[in-house]
Design a protein around this motif. Structure first.
Motif, PDB file in Angstrom:
ATOM      1  N   ASP A   1       0.809  -1.222   0.000  1.00  0.00           N
ATOM      2  CA  ASP A   1       0.000   0.000   0.000  1.00  0.00           C
ATOM      3  C   ASP A   1       0.839   1.269   0.000  1.00  0.00           C
ATOM      4  OD1 ASP A   1       1.031   0.083   2.550  1.00  0.00           O
ATOM      5  OD2 ASP A   1      -0.904   0.309   3.565  1.00  0.00           O
ATOM      6  N   GLY A   2       2.165   1.142  -0.123  1.00  0.00           N
ATOM      7  CA  GLY A   2       3.038   2.302  -0.175  1.00  0.00           C
ATOM      8  C   GLY A   2       3.669   2.686   1.142  1.00  0.00           C
ATOM      9  N   ALA A   3       3.265   2.059   2.234  1.00  0.00           N
ATOM     10  CA  ALA A   3       3.878   2.344   3.528  1.00  0.00           C
ATOM     11  C   ALA A   3       5.306   1.802   3.546  1.00  0.00           C
ATOM     12  CB  ALA A   3       3.064   1.717   4.646  1.00  0.00           C
ATOM     13  N   SER A   4       6.158   2.472   4.319  1.00  0.00           N
ATOM     14  CA  SER A   4       7.533   2.011   4.453  1.00  0.00           C
ATOM     15  C   SER A   4       7.940   2.019   5.919  1.00  0.00           C
ATOM     16  CB  SER A   4       8.489   2.888   3.640  1.00  0.00           C
ATOM     17  OG  SER A   4       8.569   4.192   4.187  1.00  0.00           O
ATOM     18  N   ALA A   5       8.876   1.161   6.235  1.00  0.00           N
ATOM     19  CA  ALA A   5       9.422   1.090   7.587  1.00  0.00           C
ATOM     20  C   ALA A   5      10.927   0.859   7.471  1.00  0.00           C
ATOM     21  CB  ALA A   5       8.770  -0.037   8.379  1.00  0.00           C
ATOM     22  N   THR A   6      11.708   1.783   8.016  1.00  0.00           N
ATOM     23  CA  THR A   6      13.159   1.673   7.967  1.00  0.00           C
ATOM     24  C   THR A   6      13.676   1.359   9.358  1.00  0.00           C
ATOM     25  OG1 THR A   6      13.296   3.259   6.145  1.00  0.00           O
ATOM     26  CG2 THR A   6      15.311   2.840   7.386  1.00  0.00           C
ATOM     27  N   LEU A   7      14.322   0.207   9.500  1.00  0.00           N
ATOM     28  CA  LEU A   7      14.831  -0.243  10.792  1.00  0.00           C
ATOM     29  C   LEU A   7      16.249   0.275  11.005  1.00  0.00           C
ATOM     30  CD1 LEU A   7      12.632  -2.386   9.764  1.00  0.00           C
ATOM     31  CD2 LEU A   7      13.654  -3.926  11.431  1.00  0.00           C
ATOM     32  N   SER A   8      16.537   0.726  12.214  1.00  0.00           N
ATOM     33  CA  SER A   8      17.869   1.192  12.576  1.00  0.00           C
ATOM     34  C   SER A   8      18.551   0.167  13.466  1.00  0.00           C
ATOM     35  CB  SER A   8      17.791   2.528  13.308  1.00  0.00           C
ATOM     36  OG  SER A   8      17.213   3.523  12.483  1.00  0.00           O
ATOM     37  N   VAL A   9      19.853   0.064  13.317  1.00  0.00           N
ATOM     38  CA  VAL A   9      20.618  -0.866  14.146  1.00  0.00           C
ATOM     39  C   VAL A   9      20.678  -0.311  15.570  1.00  0.00           C
ATOM     40  CG1 VAL A   9      22.830  -2.021  14.451  1.00  0.00           C
ATOM     41  CG2 VAL A   9      21.980  -1.532  12.142  1.00  0.00           C
ATOM     42  N   PRO A  10      20.324  -1.093  16.578  1.00  0.00           N
ATOM     43  CA  PRO A  10      20.376  -0.594  17.961  1.00  0.00           C
ATOM     44  C   PRO A  10      21.811  -0.381  18.413  1.00  0.00           C
ATOM     45  CG  PRO A  10      19.863  -2.938  17.936  1.00  0.00           C
ATOM     46  CD  PRO A  10      19.833  -2.474  16.511  1.00  0.00           C
ATOM     47  N   PRO A  11      22.034   0.503  19.387  1.00  0.00           N
ATOM     48  CA  PRO A  11      23.388   0.808  19.848  1.00  0.00           C
ATOM     49  C   PRO A  11      24.162  -0.442  20.275  1.00  0.00           C
ATOM     50  CG  PRO A  11      21.826   2.354  20.783  1.00  0.00           C
ATOM     51  CD  PRO A  11      21.014   1.290  20.111  1.00  0.00           C
ATOM     52  N   GLY A  12      25.387  -0.522  19.810  1.00  0.00           N
ATOM     53  CA  GLY A  12      26.256  -1.613  20.203  1.00  0.00           C
ATOM     54  C   GLY A  12      26.150  -2.864  19.367  1.00  0.00           C
ATOM     55  N   ALA A  13      25.143  -2.938  18.498  1.00  0.00           N
ATOM     56  CA  ALA A  13      25.000  -4.121  17.650  1.00  0.00           C
ATOM     57  C   ALA A  13      26.002  -4.060  16.505  1.00  0.00           C
ATOM     58  CB  ALA A  13      23.579  -4.214  17.094  1.00  0.00           C
ATOM     59  N   GLY A  14      26.377  -5.216  15.979  1.00  0.00           N
ATOM     60  CA  GLY A  14      27.324  -5.269  14.887  1.00  0.00           C
ATOM     61  C   GLY A  14      26.706  -4.850  13.575  1.00  0.00           C
ATOM     62  N   PRO A  15      27.520  -4.721  12.536  1.00  0.00           N
ATOM     63  CA  PRO A  15      27.008  -4.314  11.222  1.00  0.00           C
ATOM     64  C   PRO A  15      26.067  -5.368  10.647  1.00  0.00           C
ATOM     65  CG  PRO A  15      29.295  -5.046  11.060  1.00  0.00           C
ATOM     66  CD  PRO A  15      28.974  -4.965  12.514  1.00  0.00           C
ATOM     67  N   VAL A  16      25.018  -4.898  10.005  1.00  0.00           N
ATOM     68  CA  VAL A  16      24.034  -5.799   9.404  1.00  0.00           C
ATOM     69  C   VAL A  16      23.701  -5.308   8.001  1.00  0.00           C
ATOM     70  CG1 VAL A  16      23.035  -6.443  11.631  1.00  0.00           C
ATOM     71  CG2 VAL A  16      22.068  -4.539  10.354  1.00  0.00           C
ATOM     72  N   ALA A  17      23.274  -6.241   7.151  1.00  0.00           N
ATOM     73  CA  ALA A  17      22.913  -5.886   5.784  1.00  0.00           C
ATOM     74  C   ALA A  17      21.459  -6.176   5.482  1.00  0.00           C
ATOM     75  CB  ALA A  17      23.808  -6.642   4.797  1.00  0.00           C
ATOM     76  N   THR A  18      20.855  -7.073   6.258  1.00  0.00           N
ATOM     77  CA  THR A  18      19.476  -7.459   6.001  1.00  0.00           C
ATOM     78  C   THR A  18      18.655  -7.359   7.281  1.00  0.00           C
ATOM     79  OG1 THR A  18      19.785  -9.811   6.531  1.00  0.00           O
ATOM     80  CG2 THR A  18      20.289  -9.114   4.271  1.00  0.00           C
ATOM     81  N   VAL A  19      17.338  -7.374   7.122  1.00  0.00           N
ATOM     82  CA  VAL A  19      16.444  -7.329   8.281  1.00  0.00           C
ATOM     83  C   VAL A  19      16.636  -8.569   9.148  1.00  0.00           C
ATOM     84  CG1 VAL A  19      14.033  -7.323   9.017  1.00  0.00           C
ATOM     85  CG2 VAL A  19      14.755  -5.863   7.113  1.00  0.00           C
ATOM     86  N   THR A  20      16.850  -9.704   8.536  1.00  0.00           N
ATOM     87  CA  THR A  20      17.079 -10.943   9.288  1.00  0.00           C
ATOM     88  C   THR A  20      18.323 -10.830  10.160  1.00  0.00           C
ATOM     89  OG1 THR A  20      16.004 -12.293   7.597  1.00  0.00           O
ATOM     90  CG2 THR A  20      17.490 -13.420   9.111  1.00  0.00           C
ATOM     91  N   ASP A  21      19.398 -10.269   9.570  1.00  0.00           N
ATOM     92  CA  ASP A  21      20.623 -10.064  10.344  1.00  0.00           C
ATOM     93  C   ASP A  21      20.376  -9.111  11.511  1.00  0.00           C
ATOM     94  OD1 ASP A  21      22.023 -11.695   8.627  1.00  0.00           O
ATOM     95  OD2 ASP A  21      22.858 -10.055   7.440  1.00  0.00           O
ATOM     96  N   LEU A  22      19.591  -8.058  11.263  1.00  0.00           N
ATOM     97  CA  LEU A  22      19.319  -7.076  12.305  1.00  0.00           C
ATOM     98  C   LEU A  22      18.567  -7.711  13.471  1.00  0.00           C
ATOM     99  CD1 LEU A  22      18.237  -3.409  11.885  1.00  0.00           C
ATOM    100  CD2 LEU A  22      17.067  -4.858  13.528  1.00  0.00           C
ATOM    101  N   VAL A  23      17.578  -8.540  13.163  1.00  0.00           N
ATOM    102  CA  VAL A  23      16.812  -9.212  14.218  1.00  0.00           C
ATOM    103  C   VAL A  23      17.739 -10.062  15.080  1.00  0.00           C
ATOM    104  CG1 VAL A  23      15.014 -10.915  14.704  1.00  0.00           C
ATOM    105  CG2 VAL A  23      14.644  -9.187  12.935  1.00  0.00           C
ATOM    106  N   LEU A  24      18.640 -10.797  14.437  1.00  0.00           N
ATOM    107  CA  LEU A  24      19.569 -11.647  15.182  1.00  0.00           C
ATOM    108  C   LEU A  24      20.510 -10.816  16.041  1.00  0.00           C
ATOM    109  CD1 LEU A  24      20.460 -14.302  12.443  1.00  0.00           C
ATOM    110  CD2 LEU A  24      19.011 -14.625  14.455  1.00  0.00           C
ATOM    111  N   GLN A  25      21.034  -9.730  15.471  1.00  0.00           N
ATOM    112  CA  GLN A  25      21.954  -8.873  16.216  1.00  0.00           C
ATOM    113  C   GLN A  25      21.247  -8.196  17.389  1.00  0.00           C
ATOM    114  OE1 GLN A  25      25.149  -7.849  16.348  1.00  0.00           O
ATOM    115  NE2 GLN A  25      25.846  -9.362  14.872  1.00  0.00           N
TER     116      GLN A  25
END
Length: 210
Positions: free
Chosen positions: A45-69
């Motif tokens: 529907d055109g909505a967007s959501a941009t996730l930010s890496v939380p403080p202290g987490a390692g570098p991530v490239a995908t949403v899956t990586d971010l969830v794990l970190q």
């Protein structure tokens, strides 16, 4: 889950790491199927959501990586300061494992006009410097010895009060870990420090509706 308006439009929400999978599922339910472009979700529907890496987490490239970190336990330092109150702590994952809270009176108002105003201003400046020195002493005792184990330093309250505490040269190793976001918190107390742990661990998400 915290929520606040975003500069330039949209809103920020803070999502606990443990709730991220459910939040992603609900985003798809509300807005339809979505595709991922890096850490940004773009829904049907055109909505967007941009996730930010939380403080202290390692570098991530995908949403899956971010969830794990985000769900990986990290040790975080916390420094909250407003005028003459300071709260310092260390969090291990979601738990506050050590803390110290201190208050120090700082003149809130100045008398109007002339020498009296200048005297009050000097008194307030001296009180603020003493409060910053006390806060720096707490940071030195609690955080500096553990600095190598900390993934990040989360600060909150009044930026000038925090800056004054971290300005001392020997606290540079702690200051270097400072995360960019300043938490908006009331006058620091132990309960406020405990609540700040959740905010420190949360994943900030910028949502823009169509």
């Amino acid at each position: 889950m915290g929520e606040r308006a975003a500069a330039g439009g949209g809103k920020w929400v803070d999502v606990a790491p443990e709730r991220l999978p459910r939040w992603l599922e609900n985003f798809g339910t509300r807005h339809g199927p979505y595709r991922e472009e890096g850490l940004t979700l773009i829904a049907a529907d055109g909505a967007s959501a941009t996730l930010s890496v939380p403080p202290g987490a390692g570098p991530v490239a995908t949403v899956t990586d971010l969830v794990l970190q985000a769900q990986t336990p990290r040790r975080l330092g916390l420094l909250l300061a407003r005028k003459g109150a300071v709260a310092v702590g260390i969090a291990e994952g979601p738990e506050l494992i050590t803390s110290k809270v201190d208050t120090h009176y700082v003149q809130g108002r100045t008398a109007a006009g002339g020498w009296s105003q200048q005297r009050f201003a000097r008194r307030r400046d001296n009180q603020a410097k003493a409060a910053a020195a006390d806060g720096a002493g707490i940071v030195e005792r609690l955080l500096l010895p553990q600095v190598r184990s900390l993934a990040a330093l989360i600060t909150g309250g009044d930026r000038s009060a925090v800056d004054a505490i971290l300005a001392l040269r020997h606290l540079a190793p702690v200051a270097e870990l400072r995360a960019g976001r300043l938490l908006d918190v009331p006058e620091p107390r132990h309960a406020v420090l405990v609540s700040a742990v959740a905010a420190a661990r949360a994943v900030p998400i910028l949502i823009k509706e169509p």
